[in-house]
Design a protein around this motif. Structure first.
Motif, PDB file in Angstrom:
ATOM      1  N   PHE A 177       2.142  19.670   0.645  1.00 40.45           N
ATOM      2  CA  PHE A 177       1.243  18.733   2.127  1.00 40.45           C
ATOM      3  C   PHE A 177       0.623  17.600   1.807  1.00 40.45           C
ATOM      4  O   PHE A 177       1.440  16.550   2.485  1.00 40.45           O
ATOM      5  CB  PHE A 177      -0.047  19.157   2.420  1.00 40.45           C
ATOM      6  CG  PHE A 177      -0.854  19.826   3.335  1.00 40.45           C
ATOM      7  CD1 PHE A 177       0.043  18.966   4.803  1.00 40.45           C
ATOM      8  CD2 PHE A 177      -2.183  18.284   3.363  1.00 40.45           C
ATOM      9  CE1 PHE A 177      -0.768  18.793   5.866  1.00 40.45           C
ATOM     10  CE2 PHE A 177      -2.915  18.470   4.679  1.00 40.45           C
ATOM     11  CZ  PHE A 177      -1.876  18.655   6.267  1.00 40.45           C
ATOM     12  N   LEU A 178       0.051  16.880   0.865  1.00 40.85           N
ATOM     13  CA  LEU A 178      -0.916  15.594   1.295  1.00 40.85           C
ATOM     14  C   LEU A 178       0.554  14.704   0.299  1.00 40.85           C
ATOM     15  O   LEU A 178       0.341  13.347   0.663  1.00 40.85           O
ATOM     16  CB  LEU A 178      -2.286  15.917  -0.311  1.00 40.85           C
ATOM     17  CG  LEU A 178      -2.513  14.268  -0.202  1.00 40.85           C
ATOM     18  CD1 LEU A 178      -3.353  13.983   1.421  1.00 40.85           C
ATOM     19  CD2 LEU A 178      -4.035  14.414  -1.106  1.00 40.85           C
ATOM     20  N   PHE A 179       1.253  14.921  -0.715  1.00 42.99           N
ATOM     21  CA  PHE A 179       2.027  13.557  -1.621  1.00 42.99           C
ATOM     22  C   PHE A 179       3.225  13.265  -0.788  1.00 42.99           C
ATOM     23  O   PHE A 179       3.796  12.211  -0.022  1.00 42.99           O
ATOM     24  CB  PHE A 179       2.140  13.813  -2.943  1.00 42.99           C
ATOM     25  CG  PHE A 179       1.121  13.940  -3.525  1.00 42.99           C
ATOM     26  CD1 PHE A 179      -0.065  13.276  -2.680  1.00 42.99           C
ATOM     27  CD2 PHE A 179       0.075  14.429  -4.432  1.00 42.99           C
ATOM     28  CE1 PHE A 179      -1.377  13.244  -3.739  1.00 42.99           C
ATOM     29  CE2 PHE A 179      -0.519  14.241  -5.551  1.00 42.99           C
ATOM     30  CZ  PHE A 179      -1.751  14.121  -5.063  1.00 42.99           C
ATOM     31  N   ASP A 189       1.271  -0.890   0.074  1.00 43.06           N
ATOM     32  CA  ASP A 189       0.110   0.335  -0.310  1.00 43.06           C
ATOM     33  C   ASP A 189       0.681   1.112  -0.080  1.00 43.06           C
ATOM     34  O   ASP A 189       0.592   2.789  -1.026  1.00 43.06           O
ATOM     35  CB  ASP A 189      -1.050   0.531   1.108  1.00 43.06           C
ATOM     36  CG  ASP A 189      -2.496  -0.902   0.739  1.00 43.06           C
ATOM     37  OD1 ASP A 189      -2.108  -1.219   0.116  1.00 43.06           O
ATOM     38  OD2 ASP A 189      -2.872  -0.992   2.267  1.00 43.06           O
ATOM     39  N   VAL A 190       2.240   1.067   0.631  1.00 41.80           N
ATOM     40  CA  VAL A 190       2.953   2.431   0.953  1.00 41.80           C
ATOM     41  C   VAL A 190       3.495   2.971  -0.607  1.00 41.80           C
ATOM     42  O   VAL A 190       3.486   3.738  -1.127  1.00 41.80           O
ATOM     43  CB  VAL A 190       3.857   2.055   2.064  1.00 41.80           C
ATOM     44  CG1 VAL A 190       5.248   3.512   2.015  1.00 41.80           C
ATOM     45  CG2 VAL A 190       3.538   2.203   3.585  1.00 41.80           C
ATOM     46  N   VAL A 191       3.745   1.612  -0.961  1.00 37.22           N
ATOM     47  CA  VAL A 191       4.252   1.994  -3.125  1.00 37.22           C
ATOM     48  C   VAL A 191       3.322   2.185  -3.540  1.00 37.22           C
ATOM     49  O   VAL A 191       3.111   3.063  -4.184  1.00 37.22           O
ATOM     50  CB  VAL A 191       5.413   0.366  -3.105  1.00 37.22           C
ATOM     51  CG1 VAL A 191       6.042   0.488  -4.688  1.00 37.22           C
ATOM     52  CG2 VAL A 191       6.159  -0.152  -1.944  1.00 37.22           C
ATOM     53  N   GLN A 192       2.077   1.920  -3.302  1.00 40.62           N
ATOM     54  CA  GLN A 192       0.947   1.957  -4.163  1.00 40.62           C
ATOM     55  C   GLN A 192       0.665   3.384  -4.053  1.00 40.62           C
ATOM     56  O   GLN A 192       0.840   4.236  -5.275  1.00 40.62           O
ATOM     57  CB  GLN A 192      -0.010   1.061  -4.198  1.00 40.62           C
ATOM     58  CG  GLN A 192       0.341  -0.006  -4.658  1.00 40.62           C
ATOM     59  CD  GLN A 192      -0.984  -0.681  -3.251  1.00 40.62           C
ATOM     60  OE1 GLN A 192      -1.957  -0.537  -3.337  1.00 40.62           O
ATOM     61  NE2 GLN A 192      -1.069  -2.201  -4.326  1.00 40.62           N
ATOM     62  N   ASP A 193       0.165   4.197  -2.462  1.00 40.40           N
ATOM     63  CA  ASP A 193       0.022   5.664  -2.721  1.00 40.40           C
ATOM     64  C   ASP A 193       1.364   6.239  -2.719  1.00 40.40           C
ATOM     65  O   ASP A 193       1.378   7.847  -3.371  1.00 40.40           O
ATOM     66  CB  ASP A 193       0.475   5.926  -1.061  1.00 40.40           C
ATOM     67  CG  ASP A 193      -1.355   5.176  -1.049  1.00 40.40           C
ATOM     68  OD1 ASP A 193      -2.029   5.262  -1.598  1.00 40.40           O
ATOM     69  OD2 ASP A 193      -1.688   5.360   0.331  1.00 40.40           O
ATOM     70  N   ALA A 194       2.336   5.895  -2.487  1.00 40.61           N
ATOM     71  CA  ALA A 194       3.960   7.081  -3.145  1.00 40.61           C
ATOM     72  C   ALA A 194       4.564   6.753  -5.163  1.00 40.61           C
ATOM     73  O   ALA A 194       4.025   7.812  -5.663  1.00 40.61           O
ATOM     74  CB  ALA A 194       4.998   6.244  -2.929  1.00 40.61           C
ATOM     75  N   LEU A 195       3.673   6.036  -5.369  1.00 44.19           N
ATOM     76  CA  LEU A 195       3.614   6.049  -7.210  1.00 44.19           C
ATOM     77  C   LEU A 195       3.055   7.272  -7.791  1.00 44.19           C
ATOM     78  O   LEU A 195       2.902   7.868  -8.136  1.00 44.19           O
ATOM     79  CB  LEU A 195       3.670   4.915  -7.579  1.00 44.19           C
ATOM     80  CG  LEU A 195       4.561   3.452  -7.673  1.00 44.19           C
ATOM     81  CD1 LEU A 195       3.620   2.625  -8.455  1.00 44.19           C
ATOM     82  CD2 LEU A 195       6.120   4.462  -8.174  1.00 44.19           C
TER      83      LEU A 195
END
Length: 600
Positions: free
Chosen positions: A182-184, A62-68
């Motif tokens: 802020f968000l990303f 999930d971390v990787v997906q959000d980071a991408l």
């Protein structure tokens, strides 16, 4: 190998010889294949780094997906194209530690699963939460394709991505820079302020404004997609039911009861308005706003539960969609609003409800099933009925249940954008077996409870017999808002007229016979007489405080000492009659509690 996979593989080979900095430059220019190659090269490293921090496989994914997602939408901020690897690693680190700070992780459902649940009407996802939306977009878009070249899955992925990019495009350049930082990138407002030479207060203002714009844009996009999906499924149409009779000649100030009467016209047990007013309990309601006798008093109740119970009282179950999470504003007065605030243009500037897509689907389903929909504040702050729709023009066919606006077509996007910014739609779902004696007993019980117990909005209002005391106190204190006072006079006078008519019909045998019915009928006739006696003092109050006249004289002058004194005297006489009526209802209820069901 299928053609789609061949093309994808060919693009991959085309970029394998390129350096990261060249791929970044191409990705910045909108080349998604170049970004895909960057992802392919660095994904395993990103995953390993994320897992070393989170210690969990699912959390790391999930971390990787959000980071991408954050990397793709923030790529333009990467000035040094040769530093993609450390840049994306920093995003992964921030996302991983942010994930840990939220507590233990769990495996989340796929986006498609969540979408299916949402369509089934279950509360599986927080679609009003922008972080959730973006996170799920990232999760679904960046998942390895387990379905090969399945066209349906590819279509879902493309639509999800288009939704995300469309939402973000509603922001100005400055708003987008601040919001994405802020968000990303998980920067603090202070860090963002230093980066863009803004004060921390300005950063907070931009973030707040951006989140509101994004939430509204998301709703708009979802509604657009909903209409597009209907078109793709071939169900775009015009569907108009028979116009409800109650709309042809509105006959009561209590528009909730008028709307219920309209709903029942489409069932196998339609009822006269007088029976609806009585059986639902609306003929006995009084709800007075403290201090001012505000115009919102009669509608300051929990719409969903109260109206659902009203329909249950006449043998039907209801379903509704509502975002009523707080009391209506006691001093909101449509009559006193500037004319420009009442226009269609003013409506379109108000926020859409988060539940708008769900409500739109609810209306379509109900009308397609042959049932109209009760709706709040479609024309102005009263109840109306939607009995048709036109998908191509995105319009409801609807009617106002009062005497003010009549019938019209209303744009889909006017729903939830009324004066008070609240969404409420309700329709009949099924019937409940109930005999007439139980219906009457429940009616009397509801009326007695309202007369004697304080309902939900205790701080702002007082209902039942105690409502008269609040009304009298406001008149004696000279604090009454004239138009609001007049509206309450006319509405409660109208309700008591229907209370008298209802008990006259009960006394005449309208609900049939049962053991003990002769005694109940006699008491009903006494109650009818008491409610009829209220007509004379109410008529005098209506004359003193006119409503349906020119705005310059509407409401009269309830704060003038002599007028207030006369009004107090008349209200006291009405309260005394109402008190006697309550005693009769007590006796009726006692008999009906004892009498078994035995119809003649």
């Amino acid at each position: 190998m299928k053609e789609g996979n061949q093309r994808e593989r060919g693009e991959r080979f085309e970029y394998e010889s390129e350096q990261d900095d060249q791929l970044v430059r191409l990705a910045k220019e909108g080349d998604r294949s170049a970004f895909g190659e960057l992802v392919r090269r660095h994904r395993d490293e990103m995953f390993g780094y994320a897992r070393s921090i989170t210690k969990e496989r699912f959390a790391a994914e999930d971390v990787v997906q959000d980071a991408l997602l954050r990397a793709f939408t923030r790529l333009g901020s990467l000035a040094d194209t040769s530093r993609f690897a450390p840049w994306i690693q920093r995003i992964v680190r921030n996302q991983a530690y942010n994930r840990i700070s939220r507590g233990p992780s769990v495996k989340e459902s796929s986006f498609s699963e969540l979408a299916d649940r949402s369509q089934a009407g279950r509360e599986a996802a927080d679609w009003g939460n922008l972080d959730y939306i973006l996170g799920r977009v990232a999760a679904r878009y960046n998942q390895p394709d387990q379905t090969g070249s399945d066209p349906a899955q590819q279509l879902v992925r493309r639509e999800i991505f288009e939704t995300m990019t469309t939402i973000l495009l509603c922001l100005s350049k400055k708003e987008r820079q601040v919001f994405e930082s802020f968000l990303f990138e998980q920067l603090s407002p202070a860090e963002i302020g230093r980066m863009f030479r803004l004060s921390t207060a300005n950063v907070y203002q931009i973030l707040s404004r951006s989140r509101k714009k994004l939430a509204q844009e998301h709703i708009r996009v979802v509604v657009d997609q909903y209409i597009r999906s209907r078109k793709e499924m071939g169900v775009m149409k015009v569907k108009v039911l028979r116009k409800p009779e109650v709309l042809k000649s509105p006959a009561t100030w209590t528009t909730a009861a008028a709307a219920i009467c309209g709903l029942l016209e489409y069932t196998d047990k339609p009822l006269k308005l007088s029976m609806v007013m009585g059986l639902t309990g609306f003929a006995f309601r009084i709800n007075i706003v403290r201090e001012t006798v505000g115009i919102a008093g009669p509608t300051m109740f929990d719409f969903g539960p109260v109206i659902s119970r009203s329909l249950e009282a006449v043998g039907y179950r209801a379903s509704y969609v509502s975002d009523q999470s707080r009391p209506l504003t006691a001093d909101a007065n449509f009559q006193l609003m500037d004319e420009e605030e009442k226009t269609a243009e003013a409506r379109l500037k108000r926020q859409l409800s988060d539940l708008m897509p769900r409500a739109l689907d609810f209306v379509h389903h109900s009308v397609d099933s042959g049932d109209p929909v009760m709706v709040w504040d479609l024309f102005f702050p009263e109840f109306a009925l939607i009995y048709g729709y036109d998908d191509e023009n995105r319009q409801f066919i609807a009617g106002d249940c009062s005497t003010v606006y009549g019938n019209d077509t209303v744009p889909y996007d006017h729903l939830s954008r009324g004066t008070l910014g609240m969404l409420f739609v309700l329709s009949v779902q099924s019937s409940v077996r109930m005999d007439n004696r139980i219906m009457l007993r429940n009616t009397i019980e509801t009326a007695l409870r309202h007369y004697r117990e304080q309902e939900h909005y205790a701080e702002q209002c007082m209902n039942g017999l105690a409502g008269y005391d609040v009304w009298i106190d406001a008149l004696q204190g000279g604090r009454v808002e004239p138009i609001s006072n007049s509206y309450n006079v006319f509405l409660i006078s109208d309700a008591r007229r229907y209370a008298a008519q209802f008990f006259e019909e009960v006394g005449g045998g309208a609900l049939g016979g049962f053991i003990g019915s002769e005694s109940v009928a006699e008491m009903a006739r006494v109650a009818a007489s008491l409610y009829s006696c209220m007509r004379e003092p109410f008529d005098r109050l209506c004359s003193m405080f006119p409503f349906l006249v020119d705005i310059s004289v509407r409401g009269g002058d309830p704060n003038e000492p002599a007028a207030a004194e006369d009004a107090v005297r008349l209200l006291r006489s009405i309260k005394e009659l109402e008190h006697q009526a309550v005693q009769v209802l007590d006796s009726m209820y006692a008999i009906m509690q004892e009498a078994p069901t035995a119809y003649t």
